[in-house]
Design a protein around this motif. Sequence first.
Motif, PDB file in Angstrom:
ATOM      1  N   ASN A  30      38.578 -38.824 -36.013  1.00  0.00           N
ATOM      2  CA  ASN A  30      38.618 -39.743 -34.882  1.00  0.00           C
ATOM      3  C   ASN A  30      39.536 -40.872 -35.324  1.00  0.00           C
ATOM      4  OD1 ASN A  30      38.169 -41.848 -33.135  1.00  0.00           O
ATOM      5  ND2 ASN A  30      35.956 -41.567 -33.042  1.00  0.00           N
ATOM      6  N   LYS A  31      40.762 -40.876 -34.799  1.00  0.00           N
ATOM      7  CA  LYS A  31      41.748 -41.842 -35.287  1.00  0.00           C
ATOM      8  C   LYS A  31      41.453 -43.251 -34.800  1.00  0.00           C
ATOM      9  CE  LYS A  31      45.442 -38.880 -36.752  1.00  0.00           C
ATOM     10  NZ  LYS A  31      45.361 -37.536 -36.242  1.00  0.00           N
ATOM     11  N   CYS A  32      40.588 -43.379 -33.779  1.00  0.00           N
ATOM     12  CA  CYS A  32      40.228 -44.733 -33.304  1.00  0.00           C
ATOM     13  C   CYS A  32      39.663 -45.541 -34.464  1.00  0.00           C
ATOM     14  CB  CYS A  32      39.172 -44.676 -32.214  1.00  0.00           C
ATOM     15  SG  CYS A  32      39.505 -43.556 -30.869  1.00  0.00           S
ATOM     16  N   ILE A  33      38.781 -44.920 -35.230  1.00  0.00           N
ATOM     17  CA  ILE A  33      38.065 -45.675 -36.249  1.00  0.00           C
ATOM     18  C   ILE A  33      38.958 -45.995 -37.445  1.00  0.00           C
ATOM     19  CG2 ILE A  33      35.799 -44.830 -35.556  1.00  0.00           C
ATOM     20  CD1 ILE A  33      35.869 -42.920 -37.907  1.00  0.00           C
ATOM     21  N   GLN A  34      40.053 -45.268 -37.598  1.00  0.00           N
ATOM     22  CA  GLN A  34      40.953 -45.586 -38.709  1.00  0.00           C
ATOM     23  C   GLN A  34      41.533 -46.980 -38.539  1.00  0.00           C
ATOM     24  OE1 GLN A  34      43.889 -42.665 -39.939  1.00  0.00           O
ATOM     25  NE2 GLN A  34      42.532 -41.004 -39.349  1.00  0.00           N
ATOM     26  N   CYS A  35      41.810 -47.354 -37.303  1.00  0.00           N
ATOM     27  CA  CYS A  35      42.313 -48.712 -37.051  1.00  0.00           C
ATOM     28  C   CYS A  35      41.169 -49.705 -36.860  1.00  0.00           C
ATOM     29  CB  CYS A  35      43.184 -48.725 -35.790  1.00  0.00           C
ATOM     30  SG  CYS A  35      44.726 -47.834 -35.991  1.00  0.00           S
ATOM     31  N   HIS A  36      40.187 -49.309 -36.044  1.00  0.00           N
ATOM     32  CA  HIS A  36      39.192 -50.284 -35.613  1.00  0.00           C
ATOM     33  C   HIS A  36      38.124 -50.600 -36.642  1.00  0.00           C
ATOM     34  CE1 HIS A  36      40.387 -51.270 -31.498  1.00  0.00           C
ATOM     35  NE2 HIS A  36      40.907 -50.062 -31.456  1.00  0.00           N
ATOM     36  N   THR A  37      38.161 -49.936 -37.803  1.00  0.00           N
ATOM     37  CA  THR A  37      37.257 -50.344 -38.882  1.00  0.00           C
ATOM     38  C   THR A  37      38.042 -51.065 -39.982  1.00  0.00           C
ATOM     39  OG1 THR A  37      37.499 -48.136 -39.860  1.00  0.00           O
ATOM     40  CG2 THR A  37      35.561 -48.514 -38.485  1.00  0.00           C
ATOM     41  N   ASN A  38      39.299 -51.343 -39.712  1.00  0.00           N
ATOM     42  CA  ASN A  38      40.172 -51.975 -40.694  1.00  0.00           C
ATOM     43  C   ASN A  38      40.422 -53.423 -40.280  1.00  0.00           C
ATOM     44  OD1 ASN A  38      42.412 -52.893 -42.206  1.00  0.00           O
ATOM     45  ND2 ASN A  38      43.123 -50.796 -42.511  1.00  0.00           N
ATOM     46  N   ASP A  39      39.735 -54.326 -40.961  1.00  0.00           N
ATOM     47  CA  ASP A  39      39.771 -55.750 -40.608  1.00  0.00           C
ATOM     48  C   ASP A  39      41.200 -56.302 -40.670  1.00  0.00           C
ATOM     49  OD1 ASP A  39      39.152 -58.832 -41.292  1.00  0.00           O
ATOM     50  OD2 ASP A  39      37.402 -57.923 -40.362  1.00  0.00           O
ATOM     51  N   MET A  42      43.482 -54.967 -37.846  1.00  0.00           N
ATOM     52  CA  MET A  42      43.167 -55.590 -36.555  1.00  0.00           C
ATOM     53  C   MET A  42      43.753 -56.988 -36.495  1.00  0.00           C
ATOM     54  SD  MET A  42      41.510 -53.769 -34.314  1.00  0.00           S
ATOM     55  CE  MET A  42      42.628 -52.463 -34.743  1.00  0.00           C
ATOM     56  N   LYS A  43      43.672 -57.700 -37.595  1.00  0.00           N
ATOM     57  CA  LYS A  43      44.195 -59.074 -37.627  1.00  0.00           C
ATOM     58  C   LYS A  43      45.708 -59.062 -37.410  1.00  0.00           C
ATOM     59  CE  LYS A  43      43.956 -63.329 -40.300  1.00  0.00           C
ATOM     60  NZ  LYS A  43      43.490 -63.997 -41.525  1.00  0.00           N
ATOM     61  N   LEU A  45      47.462 -56.846 -35.822  1.00  0.00           N
ATOM     62  CA  LEU A  45      47.849 -56.326 -34.507  1.00  0.00           C
ATOM     63  C   LEU A  45      47.465 -57.244 -33.349  1.00  0.00           C
ATOM     64  CD1 LEU A  45      46.876 -52.541 -34.859  1.00  0.00           C
ATOM     65  CD2 LEU A  45      49.188 -53.493 -34.754  1.00  0.00           C
TER      66      LEU A  45
ATOM     67  N   TYR B   2      40.550 -61.619 -33.502  1.00  0.00           N
ATOM     68  CA  TYR B   2      40.747 -60.203 -33.829  1.00  0.00           C
ATOM     69  C   TYR B   2      39.437 -59.550 -34.251  1.00  0.00           C
ATOM     70  CZ  TYR B   2      40.274 -61.168 -38.801  1.00  0.00           C
ATOM     71  OH  TYR B   2      39.771 -61.522 -40.011  1.00  0.00           O
ATOM     72  N   TYR B   5      37.462 -56.998 -32.246  1.00  0.00           N
ATOM     73  CA  TYR B   5      37.882 -55.603 -32.081  1.00  0.00           C
ATOM     74  C   TYR B   5      37.525 -54.740 -33.280  1.00  0.00           C
ATOM     75  CZ  TYR B   5      40.676 -57.482 -28.272  1.00  0.00           C
ATOM     76  OH  TYR B   5      41.072 -58.121 -27.120  1.00  0.00           O
ATOM     77  N   VAL B   6      36.860 -55.348 -34.264  1.00  0.00           N
ATOM     78  CA  VAL B   6      36.546 -54.616 -35.489  1.00  0.00           C
ATOM     79  C   VAL B   6      35.170 -53.973 -35.368  1.00  0.00           C
ATOM     80  CG1 VAL B   6      36.198 -54.806 -37.972  1.00  0.00           C
ATOM     81  CG2 VAL B   6      37.951 -56.191 -36.851  1.00  0.00           C
ATOM     82  N   VAL B   7      35.116 -52.679 -35.687  1.00  0.00           N
ATOM     83  CA  VAL B   7      33.874 -51.904 -35.598  1.00  0.00           C
ATOM     84  C   VAL B   7      33.303 -51.698 -36.995  1.00  0.00           C
ATOM     85  CG1 VAL B   7      32.899 -49.660 -34.913  1.00  0.00           C
ATOM     86  CG2 VAL B   7      34.708 -50.710 -33.533  1.00  0.00           C
ATOM     87  N   ASP B  30      41.807 -40.083 -28.913  1.00  0.00           N
ATOM     88  CA  ASP B  30      41.395 -40.368 -30.286  1.00  0.00           C
ATOM     89  C   ASP B  30      42.154 -39.539 -31.316  1.00  0.00           C
ATOM     90  OD1 ASP B  30      38.267 -38.440 -30.476  1.00  0.00           O
ATOM     91  OD2 ASP B  30      40.308 -37.866 -29.933  1.00  0.00           O
TER      92      ASP B  30
END
Lengths: 58, 345
Positions: A30-39, A42-43, A45, B2, B5-7, B30
């Motif tokens: 699930n590539k969503c979590i590769q970005c969205h779990t990376n603090d 995210m900062k 972007l 930001y 948006y972090v999970v 995804d």
Amino acid sequence: MKNRRTFLLAFLAVWILALYGAAVFAATPNKCIQCHTNDALMKSLHKPPVLPKSEGEG
Amino acid sequence: MYKGYVVDKALLDKDPHFKAGCILCHAGNDGELSKEKAHLRMLKKPSDNLRSCGVCHKKTAANYAKSLHYTTIGQRTGVMPRFSEAELKTFDEKVFEKSCRSCHASCGDCHVKGAPVGGISIGLVAKHKFVKKDEGKTCAFCHGGRVYPEYTGDYGGAPDVHYQKGMLCMDCHKKAEFHGDGTAYKSKNEVPQRPACKSCHPQGKEAKKETQVAHSLHDGKVSCYGCHSGSAYRNCNDCHGGHAAAGPGMILGRSPRDRKVLTTLRLIPTVRDTFAPAGIKMEHFDAVPNYWDTPAHNIKKRTERTRKCDVCHVDRKNFLTKETLIKNGAKANEELIFVPKAIAR
């Protein structure tokens, strides 16, 4: 006898395909979590929103 | 912001909401790493559609669809007596759905992400954890202009004693009040589950005799807030007309909903030309006061009014008078003026 063999082969084929499909599905990341779990990512972007001229609320 | 948006990675294995993957609720793609491709046809806030949560939480979503937090119909109920029939129709078409209703809360606004206020949102409340409550990040945002900072004392007055005792919003405002019971109430005053002081503080059980006497004398004549509001609270004027003005004040007068009861009043921000941009003059503006009875969230056990009868009965402190009425306000405001009886000595 021939019919029974055909049935067994078809049954086996379905099972192999199902197991293969499950393995593929499980392996697909699930590539969503590769970005969205990376603090840090995210900062980098995030762009702060441009605020409209509006009245306050609450 | 930001961080909104972090999970939290740890949630992905533990929380059943994530078992079917992000795209179940968010759509999008995804399988892509590029932001543009991954976000193509993505739903940013799937919980804005109650059906998203209603897949599993059927009854709650069905009840909530009729609750006041979702319909926000209380705002319409409050203002509509000022309108003629034609004006009400214009209000419904041009104002309510487009402006007032933007304040409605989705499931996610309480359980997943902060609601946007004035274009600002804190994003995810707890890294995408589905929280039962987080008042400081949810209630405080939408109700942060008046009630919440009054409650915490951040507005400059004394904090509410319940806050000092560690109570937050949901200690009084229970889940049933928010989710609703499937009835489409028109106003918060109709909701049977709304909190009442006497639920926890029954009359007749007070520790001191003089308190019992004071309560008995004023029962049905003065609301709890009338004596126990601890300090000035925020009054707003003309906020929707572009000339916003707000200031602290404590105003005591007759409740617009029950003229026999004295209570704390709050100035509300509807003025004569509030809806002029939509072509609404408010033909019956004068029929409805500019002050509503307010459950001031700054309660104190002891106030100057509980300590000394003279504050009300002799000094008449904070009582609404003709001189203190707002300029160019509704004629109905005068009906709220209350003159307390002088005490016979």
